[in-house]
Design a protein around this motif. Structure first.
Motif, short mmCIF file in Angstrom:
data_model
loop_
_atom_site.label_atom_id
_atom_site.label_comp_id
_atom_site.label_asym_id
_atom_site.label_seq_id
_atom_site.Cartn_x
_atom_site.Cartn_y
_atom_site.Cartn_z
N GLU A 48 0.84 -1.20 0.00
CA GLU A 48 0.00 0.00 0.00
C GLU A 48 0.88 1.26 0.00
O GLU A 48 0.63 2.20 -0.75
N PHE A 49 1.93 1.22 0.82
CA PHE A 49 2.84 2.35 0.93
C PHE A 49 3.55 2.60 -0.40
O PHE A 49 3.64 3.72 -0.90
N ALA A 50 4.04 1.52 -1.00
CA ALA A 50 4.87 1.65 -2.21
C ALA A 50 4.08 2.15 -3.41
O ALA A 50 4.66 2.65 -4.37
N THR A 51 2.74 1.98 -3.37
CA THR A 51 1.94 2.43 -4.50
C THR A 51 1.16 3.70 -4.17
O THR A 51 0.34 4.15 -4.96
N SER A 52 1.42 4.29 -2.99
CA SER A 52 0.76 5.54 -2.65
C SER A 52 1.49 6.69 -3.35
O SER A 52 2.65 6.56 -3.74
N ALA A 53 0.79 7.81 -3.49
CA ALA A 53 1.22 8.87 -4.42
C ALA A 53 2.67 9.31 -4.25
O ALA A 53 3.46 9.24 -5.19
N LYS A 54 3.04 9.76 -3.04
CA LYS A 54 4.35 10.38 -2.91
C LYS A 54 5.53 9.42 -3.04
O LYS A 54 6.48 9.70 -3.79
N PRO A 55 5.51 8.30 -2.30
CA PRO A 55 6.65 7.38 -2.45
C PRO A 55 6.79 6.89 -3.89
O PRO A 55 7.90 6.86 -4.44
N LEU A 56 5.66 6.54 -4.52
CA LEU A 56 5.71 6.04 -5.89
C LEU A 56 6.26 7.11 -6.84
O LEU A 56 7.07 6.81 -7.73
N ALA A 57 5.84 8.36 -6.61
CA ALA A 57 6.33 9.46 -7.46
C ALA A 57 7.85 9.59 -7.34
O ALA A 57 8.55 9.74 -8.35
N GLY A 58 8.35 9.51 -6.11
CA GLY A 58 9.79 9.61 -5.91
C GLY A 58 10.54 8.46 -6.58
O GLY A 58 11.53 8.65 -7.27
N PHE A 59 9.99 7.26 -6.38
CA PHE A 59 10.59 6.05 -6.97
C PHE A 59 10.60 6.15 -8.50
O PHE A 59 11.63 5.95 -9.16
N ALA A 60 9.46 6.50 -9.07
CA ALA A 60 9.34 6.57 -10.53
C ALA A 60 10.22 7.69 -11.10
O ALA A 60 10.85 7.52 -12.14
N SER A 61 10.29 8.83 -10.38
CA SER A 61 11.10 9.94 -10.88
C SER A 61 12.57 9.55 -10.93
O SER A 61 13.27 9.84 -11.90
N GLN A 62 13.02 8.90 -9.87
CA GLN A 62 14.44 8.56 -9.83
C GLN A 62 14.80 7.48 -10.85
O GLN A 62 15.81 7.59 -11.55
N ALA A 63 13.96 6.43 -10.95
CA ALA A 63 14.29 5.32 -11.85
C ALA A 63 13.73 5.52 -13.24
O ALA A 63 13.97 4.70 -14.12
N LYS A 64 13.00 6.61 -13.45
CA LYS A 64 12.42 6.95 -14.76
C LYS A 64 11.40 5.92 -15.23
O LYS A 64 11.32 5.58 -16.41
N TYR A 65 10.61 5.39 -14.27
CA TYR A 65 9.50 4.54 -14.63
C TYR A 65 8.26 5.41 -14.75
O TYR A 65 8.21 6.51 -14.22
N GLY A 66 7.25 4.90 -15.43
CA GLY A 66 5.98 5.62 -15.46
C GLY A 66 5.12 5.19 -14.29
O GLY A 66 4.77 4.02 -14.18
N ALA A 88 0.05 9.89 -8.29
CA ALA A 88 1.49 10.12 -8.14
C ALA A 88 1.98 11.18 -9.11
O ALA A 88 2.97 11.88 -8.84
N ASN A 89 1.31 11.30 -10.24
CA ASN A 89 1.86 12.12 -11.32
C ASN A 89 2.04 13.59 -10.98
O ASN A 89 2.93 14.25 -11.52
N GLU A 90 1.20 14.11 -10.07
CA GLU A 90 1.38 15.53 -9.73
C GLU A 90 2.67 15.78 -8.95
O GLU A 90 3.15 16.90 -8.88
N PHE A 91 3.26 14.70 -8.40
CA PHE A 91 4.52 14.86 -7.67
C PHE A 91 5.74 14.56 -8.54
O PHE A 91 6.87 14.60 -8.07
N VAL A 92 5.49 14.17 -9.78
CA VAL A 92 6.62 13.84 -10.66
C VAL A 92 7.08 15.11 -11.37
O VAL A 92 6.30 15.73 -12.08
N PRO A 93 8.33 15.52 -11.17
CA PRO A 93 8.80 16.75 -11.83
C PRO A 93 8.90 16.56 -13.34
O PRO A 93 9.18 15.47 -13.82
N ASP A 94 8.67 17.63 -14.09
CA ASP A 94 8.69 17.56 -15.55
C ASP A 94 10.04 17.07 -16.07
O ASP A 94 10.12 16.39 -17.10
N SER A 95 11.10 17.42 -15.34
CA SER A 95 12.44 17.08 -15.80
C SER A 95 12.64 15.56 -15.89
O SER A 95 13.42 15.07 -16.70
N ALA A 96 11.90 14.82 -15.05
CA ALA A 96 12.08 13.37 -15.05
C ALA A 96 11.28 12.71 -16.18
O ALA A 96 11.53 11.57 -16.54
N LYS A 97 10.32 13.46 -16.75
CA LYS A 97 9.36 12.81 -17.64
C LYS A 97 9.94 12.40 -18.99
O LYS A 97 9.46 11.46 -19.61
#
Lengths: 282, 349
Positions: B278-296, B302-311
């Motif tokens: 539940e934690f790993a798929t909640s908005a903020k942690p998932l956004a951080g994880f996806a931004s760093q590893a460049k996953y969607g 989660a998407n509102e926490f993903v910076p444009d630079s990572a997209k």
């Protein structure tokens, strides 16, 4: 008096068995029981019966992989012999200090992990590695493909297994009575004849021991052929792993493992009748 | 396919108890993960290593531990077989793992994963919680490949782009790629024409020098120039690019897979495992994880926490997604299991 001696020797004969107890218990728990489990899985999964064995023995993929496994093990054994015999000879006939130095160099490769040695070959034979560089600096335009071929996996396996061969042959050569050579020479045997009729037969047990060890260990090689070999020339252990990992085919994988074990035992059996298995341990 | 494979007959209870006993024995000697089993403040997560692990540790594991006090330890490699074996033997090495679209259908049918509830709307598929999207993309060496390959058809074109090739040893991902190379449009792929795919694969077979089986391996052969063109996971590609290797890639005809968090069936760490998913798929942690590893990120929140630079490096970004296609395991076109077996025979022949 006689009776006393025989009783005494009986008691003494119990000792070796007692000393074997911890090892036997260990082997029972960690080898025999899991092996029985593998046998059970091979005839019960997914359903009761021999269909897994039928598949292994009749499927073209499995036959091909088994043939390739035994062929590879044979080639590796021969290569180890050709590399190992002269080196063992050198060790047995040089000064004690030099022999120890060579032995140290050989055993040093045992201190490095298996996987590291395999990756080291990837670096050496790789596209930007020293071997390709050497070939190109000698004026060859085309880069040869060395990695991911039968050549690269065979080379790495020979490197990993050669110490077993060398040490077996060396230990036999070391024990050869020098007076046998001298007396042969005194009777006129020279060079090739001396080697063929006297030296080679005397070292035969070492050759046989080393060959059996290398061959049997090579049959079970997993990571080296997977990482260095060509995709068309798979070995049995890699395919067993793949069956279980990819298809959860525990039954089929087990059946393959048992067939591999069975064939290996047959080979050891033949060896035993020819040379005696007890010679393996000196 | 609820087959008797996982109900292993009469001797199971004894064997399980025996295995637990011997596992405890082995634990003492070998310091296996079982040692810490008595302490329920530890959760074992199956790890993919590499960039995945770095991103997961910083954004999922450490924050989870800070919040709940439950320590996370990782177990490698990711192994579907181990997941199944764990349930069978009752000896658990990991409690939580991620599975791709093809594997999760199989896992759920085989009953080796726990029933879960959707932590966010639309987040549940076959008892896995959708986490992130990753892609298999075409990449090449810029020092040996002259010109710019644009599609999988160019991957097959060894006249125009000579050089060694590599693909993953994974039939479910390779067959759609072969059909694209043969001229099938992305929207017409599914259900797959299996015969046509194998016929097309025949053409490239001699040029595939490595069928890679591990992510790290694919990065290595691209970075070291052992091959000249490769079908590779996008995260693993960027690892090679960031290491300074002369490489390039295209998002065109990228093949998107979804990864799902699952909990191993009947694991003794059930509560912590579910909490973690539940934690790993909640908005903020998932956004951080996806931004760093460049996953969607697959949780829309989660998407509102993903910076444009990572997209720009994400397969699901507005620029990349239209170029790509998604694996459709529900309309795949055959039994993936049988096709994999056929693929293996084909490889060895």
């Amino acid at each position: 008096m006689n009776r006393m001696i025989s009783r005494l020797s009986e008691q003494q004969n119990l000792w070796p068995w007692l000393l074997l107890l911890p090892l036997s218990a260990y082997l029972l728990v960690f080898f025999a029981v899991p092996l029985a489990d593998v046998v059970q899985m091979s005839v019960t999964e997914p359903t009761l019966g021999l269909q897994n064995y039928e598949k292994v023995l009749t499927g073209s993929l499995y036959r091909k992989v088994f043939l390739n496994t035994f062929m590879t093990a044979g080639i590796v054994t021969l290569c180890c012999l050709f590399v190992g015999y002269p080196l063992a000879y050198l060790m047995a006939h040089t000064s004690r200090r030099n022999a120890m130095l060579i032995l140290l160099l050989i055993t040093m490769s045992f201190w490095t992990s298996f996987l590291v040695r395999t990756y080291a070959w990837m670096v050496l034979l790789g596209n930007n590695g020293p071997v390709i560089w050497l070939i190109q600096s000698m004026g060859f335009e085309e880069k040869p493909h060395l990695l991911f071929t039968r050549f690269s996996s065979t080379l790495a396996m020979v490197h990993i297994l050669a110490p077993y061969m060398i040490m077996n042959i060396y230990s036999v050569m070391q024990k050869i009575d020098k007076s046998l050579i001298l007396s042969a020479e005194s009777m006129g045997a020279r060079g090739a004849s001396l080697f063929r009729h006297i030296y080679l037969p005397l070292t035969a047990p070492g050759i046989a021991n080393g060959s059996v060890l290398v061959f049997v260990i090579c049959l079970g090689f997993y990571v080296t052929p997977v990482l260095l070999g060509s995709p068309r020339e798979q070995m049995a252990a890699g395919l067993i792993g793949h069956q279980i990992e990819e298809f959860l085919a525990f039954g089929l994988g087990s059946a393959m493992a048992i067939v591999l074990l069975g064939v290996t035992l047959v080979i050891l059996g033949i060896y035993h009748r020819r040379f005696g298995l007890d010679k393996l341990w000196g | 396919m609820t087959d008797p494979k996982f109900k292993s007959g009469l001797i199971l209870p004894n064997r399980r108890r025996f295995l637990q006993g011997s596992a405890a024995l082995a634990a003492g000697a070998l310091a296996m993960p079982y040692v810490a089993r008595a302490d329920d403040k530890v959760l074992y997560v199956n790890s993919w290593g590499g960039p995945w692990l770095e991103a997961a540790k910083a954004n999922l594991f450490d924050p989870f531990t800070a919040e709940t006090g439950i320590e996370i330890r990782t177990v490698s490699p990711v192994s579907f077989a181990k997941l199944a074996a764990q349930v069978k033997t009752g000896v658990y090495e990991f409690d939580v793992t991620t599975l791709g679209g093809g594997d999760i259908v199989r896992a759920n049918e085989a009953g080796i994963i726990e029933d879960l509830e959707a932590p966010y709307e639309g987040g549940l598929f076959q008892n896995g919680v959708a986490s992130h999207a990753f892609a298999t993309v075409m990449a090449w060496r810029t020092d040996t490949i002259k010109g710019t390959p644009k599609s999988w058809a160019d991957f097959w074109d060894v006249e125009r782009f000579p050089g060694g090739r590599s693909l993953q040893r994974y039939a479910a991902r390779v067959l759609p790629i072969a059909l694209l190379a043969d001229g099938v449009a992305m929207e017409d792929l599914y259900p797959l024409d299996i015969e046509r795919a194998f016929a097309k694969l025949d053409e490239i077979k001699d040029h595939i020098r490595v069928w890679w089986t591990a992510g790290a391996q694919s990065t290595q052969i691209l970075r070291d120039g052992e091959i000249d063109m490769i079908g590779i996971w996008h995260g693993r590609y960027f690892e090679a690019e960031d290491a300074g290797a002369p490489v390039a890639m295209t998002w065109n005809q990228a093949e998107i897979d979804r990864a799902y968090w699952v909990v191993a069936k009947d694991t003794p760490n059930m509560e912590a495992a579910k909490l973690f998913v539940e934690f790993a798929t909640s908005a903020k942690p998932l956004a951080g994880f996806a931004s760093q590893a460049k996953y969607g990120a697959l949780n829309p929140a989660a998407n509102e926490f993903v910076p444009d630079s990572a997209k720009s490096r994400m397969p699901t970004s507005p620029a990349n997604y239209p170029l790509a296609f998604e694996q459709d395991m529900s309309n795949w076109g055959g039994d993936p299991h049988e096709v994999s077996a056929r693929f293996d025979e084909w490889l060895a022949s």
